[in-house]
Design an enzyme around this catalytic site. Sequence first.
Site, PDB file in Angstrom:
ATOM      1  N   ALA A   8      34.277  34.348  51.903  1.00 35.63           N
ATOM      2  CA  ALA A   8      33.689  34.836  50.401  1.00 35.63           C
ATOM      3  C   ALA A   8      34.738  34.799  49.595  1.00 35.63           C
ATOM      4  CB  ALA A   8      33.046  36.267  50.720  1.00 35.63           C
ATOM      5  N   SER A  10      35.632  35.470  45.641  1.00 37.56           N
ATOM      6  CA  SER A  10      35.219  36.216  44.551  1.00 37.56           C
ATOM      7  C   SER A  10      35.980  35.478  43.140  1.00 37.56           C
ATOM      8  CB  SER A  10      35.542  37.746  44.395  1.00 37.56           C
ATOM      9  OG  SER A  10      36.924  37.784  44.406  1.00 37.56           O
ATOM     10  N   GLY A  11      36.970  34.923  43.289  1.00 34.49           N
ATOM     11  CA  GLY A  11      37.757  34.375  42.169  1.00 34.49           C
ATOM     12  C   GLY A  11      38.962  35.082  41.965  1.00 34.49           C
ATOM     13  N   GLY A  12      39.330  35.988  42.609  1.00 31.48           N
ATOM     14  CA  GLY A  12      40.313  36.924  42.433  1.00 31.48           C
ATOM     15  C   GLY A  12      41.364  36.471  43.659  1.00 31.48           C
ATOM     16  N   VAL A  13      42.705  37.125  43.756  1.00 29.05           N
ATOM     17  CA  VAL A  13      43.794  36.521  44.238  1.00 29.05           C
ATOM     18  C   VAL A  13      43.779  37.058  45.741  1.00 29.05           C
ATOM     19  CG1 VAL A  13      45.099  38.842  43.535  1.00 29.05           C
ATOM     20  CG2 VAL A  13      46.304  36.649  44.463  1.00 29.05           C
ATOM     21  N   LEU A  34      29.813  34.033  45.636  1.00 27.62           N
ATOM     22  CA  LEU A  34      28.200  34.572  45.494  1.00 27.62           C
ATOM     23  C   LEU A  34      28.083  35.024  44.238  1.00 27.62           C
ATOM     24  CD1 LEU A  34      28.706  37.374  48.318  1.00 27.62           C
ATOM     25  CD2 LEU A  34      28.218  34.975  48.580  1.00 27.62           C
ATOM     26  N   CYS A 103      26.943  47.331  48.308  1.00 28.51           N
ATOM     27  CA  CYS A 103      27.160  45.814  48.208  1.00 28.51           C
ATOM     28  C   CYS A 103      27.826  45.347  49.449  1.00 28.51           C
ATOM     29  CB  CYS A 103      28.245  45.408  47.098  1.00 28.51           C
ATOM     30  SG  CYS A 103      28.361  43.701  46.645  1.00 28.51           S
ATOM     31  N   CYS A 195      31.266  46.447  38.878  1.00 29.89           N
ATOM     32  CA  CYS A 195      31.112  45.034  38.490  1.00 29.89           C
ATOM     33  C   CYS A 195      30.135  44.534  37.515  1.00 29.89           C
ATOM     34  CB  CYS A 195      31.274  44.149  39.544  1.00 29.89           C
ATOM     35  SG  CYS A 195      29.921  44.064  40.733  1.00 29.89           S
TER      36      CYS A 195
END
Length: 362
Positions: A8, A10-13, A34, A103, A195
């Site tokens: 998964a 998230s687009g983070g580091v 997602l 979540c 978020c």
Amino acid sequence: MSLRILAAMSGGVDSAVAAARAAEAGHDVTGVHLALSSNPQSFRTGARGCCTLEDSRDARRAADVIGIPFYVWDLADRFREDVIDDFVAEYAAGRTPNPCLRCNEKIKFAALLDKAIALGFDAVCTGHYARIIDGELHRAVDPAKDQSYVLGVLDAEQLAHSYFPLGDTTKDGIRAEAERRGLAVARKPDSHDICFIADGDTQGFLERRLGKTPGEIVDVDGTVLGEHTGAYGFTIGQRKGLRIGRPAPDGKPRYVLDISPVNNTVTVGPVEALDVTGLTGINSRWCGGTPPIGTARYTAQLRAHGEDVPVTAEITADGGLSVRFDEPQRGIAPGQAVVLYDGTRVVGSATIATTERASVGV
């Protein structure tokens, strides 16, 4: 043993490095982002949120650098029903929910994991800071980044299909590793707060969904001190923004002590009235099977970045939980989660149903 792992991203580091570590360990890794918002913004607002188009693109670029397949899965409807609608309903009922726990429980380790298993994957990999040791969930080595609290909703079966590669590393170490790997997200700010409330205005978010419902702000003796436009705009332990015109007789600040959706009343009082000596929990979820029935000593964590406090907990055969604190705790609200620990091992979690105050009559 090589596993088929769904990472998964998230687009983070954190999730990018987790996916890279899984691939480097020889696993067959596929990245998935997602899409949790029906109308995602193009760009983040500061460090808030993790569901924007920018985040999706960052995740895709990281997958390209790692050299793994990448997909975007639309779980916006499920997220709205299981997380956002639940969040609004809990506030409307006078409780204070934790949407990150919900979540993890409903989206990442229910909807996502179920779909992954159905597609033939062995495990879901995330960038959470936690460790799995001999099938049991443990705290991360970096206490400042430990996220085992929000994973306390996972059961043994879910843990058996979970993969957390970052639990043995500090956040600074992860950022340095991301730079060495050539991941552009190495210095990207962490997401924080809620978020799906990009501007951080929780009260405004709730007001748009629940409307204005004026009511009274009262003292512990019932004296009316002011009015509010919605009890959902308050949380137990809150001090600022109470809009009380009349100061307390002793000149000391007042705090929110109780929120009653029945009569739409917010009760305020002195800080010492916030002291809680015990609580009861419902909807218990045990990380490694049901712990021994009866009374035992544990430590408990009451918020995502809260301290570990010693407690005596009684677990009943029907899954009920009663917790007594060695020392009174403050700012505890129904709807939040209590997570029990045995050393670094996560025993399980429960939703706080009621609290017992040290001050009589509150």
